[in-house]
Each structure stands twice: as C-alpha cells, then as structure tokens.
Design an enzyme around this catalytic site. Sequence first.
Site, PDB file in Angstrom:
ATOM      1  N   THR A 156       0.843  -1.187   0.000  1.00 18.42           N
ATOM      2  CA  THR A 156       0.000   0.000   0.000  1.00 18.42           C
ATOM      3  C   THR A 156       0.882   1.242   0.000  1.00 18.42           C
ATOM      4  O   THR A 156       1.841   1.332   0.764  1.00 18.42           O
ATOM      5  CB  THR A 156      -0.929   0.032   1.225  1.00 18.42           C
ATOM      6  OG1 THR A 156      -1.892  -1.012   1.101  1.00 18.42           O
ATOM      7  CG2 THR A 156      -1.675   1.361   1.325  1.00 18.42           C
ATOM      8  N   PHE A 158       1.190   5.080   0.851  1.00 13.42           N
ATOM      9  CA  PHE A 158       0.642   6.162   1.650  1.00 13.42           C
ATOM     10  C   PHE A 158       1.245   7.478   1.189  1.00 13.42           C
ATOM     11  O   PHE A 158       2.398   7.522   0.753  1.00 13.42           O
ATOM     12  CB  PHE A 158       0.988   5.981   3.135  1.00 13.42           C
ATOM     13  CG  PHE A 158       0.292   4.845   3.812  1.00 13.42           C
ATOM     14  CD1 PHE A 158      -0.814   5.063   4.623  1.00 13.42           C
ATOM     15  CD2 PHE A 158       0.750   3.541   3.666  1.00 13.42           C
ATOM     16  CE1 PHE A 158      -1.448   4.015   5.257  1.00 13.42           C
ATOM     17  CE2 PHE A 158       0.124   2.487   4.302  1.00 13.42           C
ATOM     18  CZ  PHE A 158      -0.987   2.726   5.104  1.00 13.42           C
TER      19      PHE A 158
END
Length: 274
Positions: A156, A158
């Site tokens: 992921t 960010f």
Amino acid sequence: MACHVVHPEMTPLPCPSFDDAFDAVRSGEAALAMIPIENTLAGRVADIHHLMPDSGLQIVGEYFMPIHFQLMTLPGVGRDEIRGVQSHIHALGQCRKYIRGNGWKPVVSGDTAGAAREVSEAGDRTMAALAPELAATRYGLDILERNVEDSANNITRFVILSQPGAQEADLWAAQGGRTVTTFVFEVRNLPASLYKALGGFATNGVNMTKLESYQIGGHFIATQFYADVEGHPQDESLRLAFEELSFFTHDVKIMGVYEAAPERLYGNGAPSSQ
C-alpha cells in the site's frame, strides 16, 4: 503502523474518516496526515482522489508499506468453526482467493483493526477477522494463520500531507534529488486534448508514473486527471512539459513535490539504494 515507521517521534491520532484526518491537520490538532492512496492488488482507495485536491493540504512525502493480513479469532476457536470473515473492503479484496477457497462469507467492516475489535466484542465463535498482527495483541485474539493475502507483492502506498506554506513552493523538496511531483488538471473539452496535453511530457523526456481520471461535478464532460511524474517543477524538462500542458488544460494544481520513497522504481527502473 505506517505512522510509527515514518514518524516514530510523533503520536498517531486515529480519525474516523479521511475528511476527519484532513480537518485535524487544517485545525492544527495534527501536524500531518498519513493517508493510504493505492494498493498493488486492490487499486486506488475509493474517494481519496476526489478529496485530496479540495483538502487544501500539500503532499510532503510518500511511504510504501508491505501489507500482511493475519486470520484471527476468539481464543480457542478452531478453523472448522469459522463461517464468516470480516475486514475492510480492500483487505477482503486482497484476500479474496483465500476466503473463497475456504468457503467463508466476507463481511465488510470500516477498517481492519476495527474488524478485530468487533470480533472480540461480539463473542461470535463463527466469525474471524483479517487484520494486522498488532490488532490481535490489542484485542486479545488468537492468530490461526499468518500472511494470508493472495499475493506476496501486496503493498500500500501512503502519502503524507501537511498544511501548505505561505508560498506554493515552501514545502517542496529540494531540486536535484529523486523527486516526485503530483498534480491534478482538467482537460479542455476539445478533440485530442488529453493526447496533446501529455505530449509535452513525452517530448521533454519526463517519466509519468501515474495517470488516473475521474468525473467531477456530476457531469460526464469535465474530466479531472490525477498524475505523478518524476522530476521537480524547476527542472527545465518538467518546466517545459507544464508549459505545454497549460495550452490544453485549465485548473492545473500542484499537490506536492516530494522525495521519492526508496522503494519506488525511478528513472532507469532501479530502486534507490537508500
């Protein structure tokens, strides 16, 4: 977890929604916002591209976090008792094959840690949660199986956001390093306008690493684009590309100019040695 890794000296402030996280930074309650923006398996996080341009905040960094999900249950529960698994919708998508392979019903929760809390509080032995290991410790659950995500390459991204400075470039990364520039723009409603708008990046040798579109204002005419490119706006190549972009677009807004994460493939395709 991302906050602890990137800024261990700071105290994380949990927020119910992205809007609340942005409000916390705007009000001064928080110095920064750590926001998940996209995942290698599940794609972009819904709504975030709509929210960020209007947030009034500026991207000052990025972090790539490997994602692992643990199957957790109430203490003493066996796998044969499980009938359903709950987690955030993106987590369920990232473990879809695993869930289907076991014949369990996916149940959507607001977030991964919240799913673990709900399983702990409900006391239902037929329900399990998919969440990070830290959640099992916090809510007193047993981990039955570790790292159950469908792909080992589950990451992921960010972005870290801050209040902007008085001038647009106040929080920009220094020129000369491995830099990413994020911006949004709206193309003019003309034939081939996107093709022409992007031509400047190709002719000036600027590598565009991300381009996504979405409708704005409830219309199917005005399309806004979100883009990441390698380089700094003060680099001659990117300056010329932006100049050409302006001929075929309007409402160009630079969302941030920040150092590329060490994990990012950059330029020649090799990750940073940092």
